[in-house]
Design a protein around this motif. Structure first.
Motif, PDB file in Angstrom:
ATOM      1  N   TYR A 489       0.961  -1.267  -0.106  1.00 17.09           N
ATOM      2  CA  TYR A 489       0.188   0.000  -0.053  1.00 17.09           C
ATOM      3  C   TYR A 489       0.882   1.327   0.099  1.00 17.09           C
ATOM      4  N   ILE A 490       0.788   2.088  -0.936  1.00 14.53           N
ATOM      5  CA  ILE A 490       1.561   3.110  -1.128  1.00 14.53           C
ATOM      6  C   ILE A 490       1.278   4.100  -0.182  1.00 14.53           C
ATOM      7  N   SER A 491       2.696   4.906   0.393  1.00 18.40           N
ATOM      8  CA  SER A 491       2.562   5.992   1.222  1.00 18.40           C
ATOM      9  C   SER A 491       1.623   6.879   0.758  1.00 18.40           C
ATOM     10  N   HIS A 492       0.997   7.621   1.742  1.00 16.34           N
ATOM     11  CA  HIS A 492       0.184   8.818   1.211  1.00 16.34           C
ATOM     12  C   HIS A 492       0.947  10.051   1.039  1.00 16.34           C
ATOM     13  N   ALA A 493       2.067  10.080   1.672  1.00 15.74           N
ATOM     14  CA  ALA A 493       2.926  11.372   1.484  1.00 15.74           C
ATOM     15  C   ALA A 493       3.670  11.249   0.038  1.00 15.74           C
ATOM     16  N   ALA A 494       4.119   9.968  -0.257  1.00 15.55           N
ATOM     17  CA  ALA A 494       4.714   9.825  -1.406  1.00 15.55           C
ATOM     18  C   ALA A 494       3.811  10.147  -2.499  1.00 15.55           C
ATOM     19  N   SER A 511       2.614  -5.117   7.990  1.00 15.14           N
ATOM     20  CA  SER A 511       2.918  -3.931   8.672  1.00 15.14           C
ATOM     21  C   SER A 511       1.902  -3.168   8.870  1.00 15.14           C
ATOM     22  N   LEU A 512       0.878  -2.986   8.137  1.00 16.26           N
ATOM     23  CA  LEU A 512      -0.278  -2.111   8.321  1.00 16.26           C
ATOM     24  C   LEU A 512      -1.048  -2.819   9.568  1.00 16.26           C
ATOM     25  N   VAL A 513      -1.357  -4.013   9.394  1.00 19.52           N
ATOM     26  CA  VAL A 513      -2.113  -4.773  10.506  1.00 19.52           C
ATOM     27  C   VAL A 513      -1.167  -4.278  11.998  1.00 19.52           C
ATOM     28  N   ALA A 514       0.142  -4.586  11.920  1.00 17.48           N
ATOM     29  CA  ALA A 514       0.658  -4.513  12.972  1.00 17.48           C
ATOM     30  C   ALA A 514       0.539  -3.083  13.567  1.00 17.48           C
ATOM     31  N   ALA A 515       0.688  -2.225  12.762  1.00 12.87           N
ATOM     32  CA  ALA A 515       0.454  -0.829  13.094  1.00 12.87           C
ATOM     33  C   ALA A 515      -0.987  -0.461  13.854  1.00 12.87           C
ATOM     34  N   GLU A 516      -1.810  -1.143  13.183  1.00 10.49           N
ATOM     35  CA  GLU A 516      -3.280  -0.867  13.811  1.00 10.49           C
ATOM     36  C   GLU A 516      -3.330  -1.574  15.244  1.00 10.49           C
ATOM     37  N   GLU A 517      -2.456  -2.589  15.312  1.00  8.71           N
ATOM     38  CA  GLU A 517      -2.452  -3.281  16.662  1.00  8.71           C
ATOM     39  C   GLU A 517      -1.808  -2.356  17.596  1.00  8.71           C
ATOM     40  N   GLY A 518      -0.980  -1.591  17.092  1.00  7.43           N
ATOM     41  CA  GLY A 518      -0.132  -0.493  18.159  1.00  7.43           C
ATOM     42  C   GLY A 518      -0.701   0.565  18.053  1.00  7.43           C
ATOM     43  N   ASP A 519       0.101   1.897  17.609  1.00  5.80           N
ATOM     44  CA  ASP A 519      -0.213   3.189  17.814  1.00  5.80           C
ATOM     45  C   ASP A 519      -0.904   3.682  16.504  1.00  5.80           C
ATOM     46  N   GLY A 520      -1.077   2.752  15.290  1.00  5.96           N
ATOM     47  CA  GLY A 520      -1.593   3.134  14.221  1.00  5.96           C
ATOM     48  C   GLY A 520      -1.034   3.896  13.164  1.00  5.96           C
ATOM     49  N   LEU A 521       0.442   3.768  13.511  1.00  3.33           N
ATOM     50  CA  LEU A 521       1.326   4.343  12.664  1.00  3.33           C
ATOM     51  C   LEU A 521       2.342   3.665  11.768  1.00  3.33           C
ATOM     52  N   VAL A 522       2.784   3.945  10.778  1.00  2.00           N
ATOM     53  CA  VAL A 522       3.797   3.040  10.183  1.00  2.00           C
ATOM     54  C   VAL A 522       4.814   4.449   9.716  1.00  2.00           C
ATOM     55  N   ARG A 523       6.283   3.763   9.364  1.00  2.00           N
ATOM     56  CA  ARG A 523       7.215   4.560   9.074  1.00  2.00           C
ATOM     57  C   ARG A 523       8.142   3.654   8.062  1.00  2.00           C
ATOM     58  N   LYS A 524       8.725   4.613   7.124  1.00  2.00           N
ATOM     59  CA  LYS A 524       9.368   4.173   5.995  1.00  2.00           C
ATOM     60  C   LYS A 524      10.913   3.806   6.631  1.00  2.00           C
ATOM     61  N   ASP A 525      11.207   4.679   7.395  1.00  2.00           N
ATOM     62  CA  ASP A 525      12.629   4.735   8.000  1.00  2.00           C
ATOM     63  C   ASP A 525      12.436   5.833   9.075  1.00  2.00           C
ATOM     64  N   SER A 527      13.958   8.526   9.066  1.00  2.00           N
ATOM     65  CA  SER A 527      14.276   9.956   8.710  1.00  2.00           C
ATOM     66  C   SER A 527      12.908  10.269   8.014  1.00  2.00           C
ATOM     67  N   THR A 528      11.744   9.736   8.032  1.00  2.00           N
ATOM     68  CA  THR A 528      10.416   9.901   7.392  1.00  2.00           C
ATOM     69  C   THR A 528       9.320  10.185   8.485  1.00  2.00           C
ATOM     70  N   ARG A 529       8.333  11.035   7.955  1.00  2.83           N
ATOM     71  CA  ARG A 529       7.601  11.231   9.046  1.00  2.83           C
ATOM     72  C   ARG A 529       6.596  10.028   9.261  1.00  2.83           C
ATOM     73  N   PRO A 530       6.048   9.530  10.396  1.00  2.00           N
ATOM     74  CA  PRO A 530       5.144   8.563  10.577  1.00  2.00           C
ATOM     75  C   PRO A 530       3.919   9.040  10.129  1.00  2.00           C
ATOM     76  N   GLU A 531       3.067   8.049   9.335  1.00  2.00           N
ATOM     77  CA  GLU A 531       2.004   8.179   8.660  1.00  2.00           C
ATOM     78  C   GLU A 531       0.768   7.277   9.255  1.00  2.00           C
ATOM     79  N   ASP A 532      -0.629   7.790   9.684  1.00  2.00           N
ATOM     80  CA  ASP A 532      -1.460   7.058  10.137  1.00  2.00           C
ATOM     81  C   ASP A 532      -2.158   6.305   9.120  1.00  2.00           C
TER      82      ASP A 532
END
Length: 804
Positions: A489-494, A511-525, A527-532
């Motif tokens: 699933y392509i980054s919204h920021a990108a 990775s999206l499912v893991a993020a939803e189980e956590g704080d709902g945020l994913v990060r490329k690395d 240096s990039t802003r986390p994305e909901d």
């Protein structure tokens, strides 16, 4: 795969015999020596051998010269290789334009792939031949097969340092066998040769490998007798000027020879011949199917001529130029000597090789200019933008080159709007939705992005994205089954800042499912802003997270229709205040803040209940899950809001692994115990018992967390002296804790029986005692004030209500 196995079993029941001719695909880049080596391998007569000795080791071609001629399309010829056996050679053109159609015929299991690469290029570090062709062969294979591959290094005569050439070829062979060990059966023989030298050891090695591979095939593979008879029967049909007939004519001809042939059996046999590449069966919706009985004619005379590039100028009589669109007269002029243009265009259309526009022009995706008008993507001003990337799961993979042109053609057929196309991209605009599809530079990915211009277009944008992904997945499954696939699933920021989807990055579903189980945020690395992840997926439309996590995911993942159904019931005003105001009290949101949220929700045209839940999440720094939402709604006991709870239950029941909705409830602390919730609910249903004892403005309202507005349910009683009122409050509390249970409903009794263990109830009693002492000490002062400011406002309100 099951259908193919059933088909094979059914045909074998008619009888079979060993295969005696094995198909060989000669693959490689242009000028690799494919046609030359095919000619070199021919079994020569005694006269030819004498001529060969007189001509020298390199020999000449049939015209007595060594001029190089390119192969347009695929040249098919049957020949015997001395010492190896009979083969059907498919000499595949190496030009990139032909890779689109090669993949239609390369999926045969009874085949050997001879991949030829230029040894001189390898020594210069160029491995493009094997990097493209090995993944290409892998992509076209059936999942339960291991295509047999022989690697051949050509132009060995041009290498001065034979040792370094041999070492480079040996290293490439070892690397290729290691990388493709689970998907290709690469021959272990190290073969270096000059394709023109009939007497070289390399030619003998190739013959040995062909013989060994042939014996492996004829020892296992059987040819159904029915198919063998049909091939013999079709031999004169193949020699017709235009060996293309529709299904009904085909059925009639077969029945004229085999009177007892039923149509089902004929379909099975024809499908088998299609899989083997002996015929091509173009299935047409709404029209009779078309059959190409002579694939050699079609690949050389039609495809070979139509897709030939500028490098064939001088060799071919005419060339069809690369351009975006063709008129019917242009195509008629080019194909007039081949077959009826209307029939041919209909056939190419059914093969997804040509698209007819609304204005009567024709587009051939495989003939689009390599460097035509660039199709760009710009979503900076869009209301919403989402994207998905279908990519190869392994570095060694590519997609079958025939996939993307077919995707382009079908998109053009299905979407009626303005369209821009190039060799590697297609963009369609319909109403307020844009959809953009782009092929990766190395055919390793297909990216899909959509954007819409307002909220009302969200559903259409999501539907367009899902339909396009389904189309791509179907094409990949049909034409590139051997490719390992993953969806990102392509980054919204990108997507917001990119004009070329080559540069975007994405996140896997895991990775999206893991993020939803956590704080709902994913990060490329780092240096990039986390994305909901709500920005990456169509929240409220995409159900992938809901399917994976069920009621443990955030309530925002409820489908839009279910959310509207639920929150519209909670937002509706109810006479017992069992609506969003009950939600506010349950979530511990004070009246003044609830009023602010209500005003803001009206301004934004959003659900006030959603606003209250968001405020609770913000205050508690927690997320509200669907299971928690169900718990909350069920605790409110909204008698006429059963539909709100049913809306949630209907969604939960669709989640895998959940047999009953009761299993999905989650326990969490709203700040109010179940007992006191029951206490409050029953108190509001039994005001008639308390009217004589409770003044509308007394401390009961404070003690029971009941806002003054609830006092409209009471009769406007006369004011009493403060001391008496305080005594009444005290008696009321004792009355509630000690009253005979028979006079109270069962749910209130259940709450009262446990109040001693209810920490909040004990806290209320302590608060009550403190209030009584304070009020008692200030009694004289309060007696001088008949009503406090609170009492005055309440009296005014009730007087106005009584007057009305």
């Amino acid at each position: 795969m099951h259908e193919k196995a059933s088909l094979h079993h059914r045909l074998m029941a008619t009888g079979s015999h060993p295969v005696n001719v094995v198909k060989v695909f000669l693959c490689g880049d242009p000028s690799a020596g494919k046609t030359t080596i095919k000619n070199t391998l021919k079994k020569m007569s005694v006269v030819s051998k004498i001529r060969g000795l007189l001509a020298g080791p390199h020999g000449d071609d049939e015209d007595g010269n060594n001029e190089y001629e390119r192969t347009p399309g695929i040249d098919v010829s049957r020949q015997t290789v001395e010492g190896a056996g009979s083969f059907l050679f498919w000499d595949c053109a190496g030009q990139v334009e032909y890779s689109v159609t090669h993949g239609m015929f390369m999926g045969s299991t009874q085949s050997i792939f001879v991949l030829m690469y230029d040894l001189l290029e390898l020594l210069h570090g160029n491995m493009s031949t094997t990097k493209f062709w090995l993944p290409f062969i892998k992509a076209t294979r059936e999942l339960d097969s291991l295509p047999k591959v022989i690697l051949v290094a050509t132009h060995a005569d041009k290498i001065q340092d034979t040792r370094s050439g041999s070492q480079a070829a040996k290293k490439l062979l070892a690397q290729s066998k290691d990388m493709f060990s689970s998907s290709l059966d690469i021959d272990q023989e190290l073969i270096l040769l000059d394709a023109r030298d009939k007497t070289s050891s390399g030619i003998e090695q190739l013959k040995t490998s062909l013989k060994r591979r042939r014996e492996e095939i004829i020892g296992k593979e059987k040819l159904p007798k029915l198919c063998d008879k049909m091939l013999k029967m079709m031999k004169p049909w193949r020699e017709e000027a235009v060996p293309v007939i529709d299904w009904y004519e085909y059925l009639k001809r077969v029945k004229d020879v085999y009177e007892g042939m039923d149509e089902d059996t004929l379909q099975c046999a024809t499908a088998y011949l299609h899989n083997m590449g002996d015929v091509y069966w173009a299935k047409c919706e709404g029209k009779p199917d078309q059959l190409i009985l002579n694939t050699q004619w079609f690949m050389s005379e039609i495809i070979g001529m139509a897709f030939a590039g500028d490098e064939f100028a001088g060799q071919l009589k005419t060339l069809l130029p690369n351009q975006s669109f063709y008129s019917l007269p242009e195509l008629r002029e080019f194909f007039t000597e081949k077959m009826d243009t209307t029939q041919l265009l209909a056939l190419l259309n059914h093969m997804d090789l040509v698209h007819e526009t609304e204005d009567g022009r024709f587009l051939l995706p495989g003939k689009l200019p390599l460097h035509g008008k660039e199709v760009t993507w710009n979503a900076r001003e869009a209301y919403a933008v989402k994207g998905v990337r279908m990519e190869c799961a392994e570095e060694i993979d590519i997609f079958n080159p025939s996939v993307f042109p077919c995707v382009q053609k079908k998109m053009l057929d299905e979407r009626k709007g303005s369209t821009i196309v190039s060799r590697t991209a297609v963009k369609c605009t319909l109403d307020l939705v844009d959809i953009f599809v782009q092929l990766g530079k190395h055919k390793e990915a297909i990216s899909v992005a959509v954007m819409c211009q307002d909220e009302n277009s969200m559903n259409a944008a999501h539907a367009s994205l899902e339909q396009t992904i389904e189309l791509i997945e179907d094409e990949l499954q049909e034409k590139s089954a051997g490719t390992s696939l993953q969806k990102c699933y392509i980054s919204h920021a990108a997507l917001r800042k990119s004009e070329n989807l080559e540069t975007v990055w994405g996140f896997t579903a895991q990775s999206l499912v893991a993020a939803e189980e956590g704080d709902g945020l994913v990060r490329k690395d780092a240096s990039t802003r986390p994305e909901d992840i709500a920005e990456i997926l169509f929240q409220g439309y995409d159900v992938s997270i809901l399917i994976k996590l069920g009621p443990k995911c955030r309530y925002e993942w409820l489908p839009v229709d279910a959310a509207k159904r639920c929150f519209s019931r909670l937002d509706a005003i109810h006479k017992w205040r069992e609506d969003y105001r009950s939600v506010a009290r349950l979530l511990g949101i004070p009246d003044f803040q609830m009023s602010q949220i209500l005003d803001q929700s009206k301004s934004d045209r959003q659900s006030v209940t959603c606003g209250l839940i968001k405020e609770w999440c913000k205050k508690k720094e927690k997320k509200m899950t669907i299971g928690m939402l169900r718990t909350m709604v069920s605790r409110l006991s909204l008698e006429d809001n059963v539909d709100a709870l049913q809306a949630i239950d209907d969604v939960i029941e669709t989640c895998p692994g959940k047999n009953t909705v009761e299993e999905t409830e989650e326990t969490f602390d709203f700040g109010i115990s179940d007992y006191l919730m029951t206490w409050r609910r029953v108190l509001k249903r039994n005001w008639s018992i308390l009217v004589a004892d409770v003044d509308p403005s007394n401390l009961t309202s404070r003690l029971l967390y009941l806002p003054l507005e609830d006092c409209k349910l009471l009769e406007n009683t006369e004011s009493r002296d403060v001391r008496q009122r305080m005594e009444n409050v005290k008696l009321l509390l004792l009355f509630l804790l000690q009253r005979d249970e028979e006079d109270w409903p069962a749910d209130l009794v259940a709450g009262l029986q446990e109040t001693d263990q209810d920490p909040l109830a004990q806290t209320l009693q302590e608060e009550y005692q403190t209030i009584v002492i304070e009020e008692w000490q200030n009694m004289e002062e309060r007696e001088n004030r008949r009503l406090s400011t609170m009492e005055y406002e309440a009296s005014e309100f009730l007087d106005a209500a009584a007057t009305q």
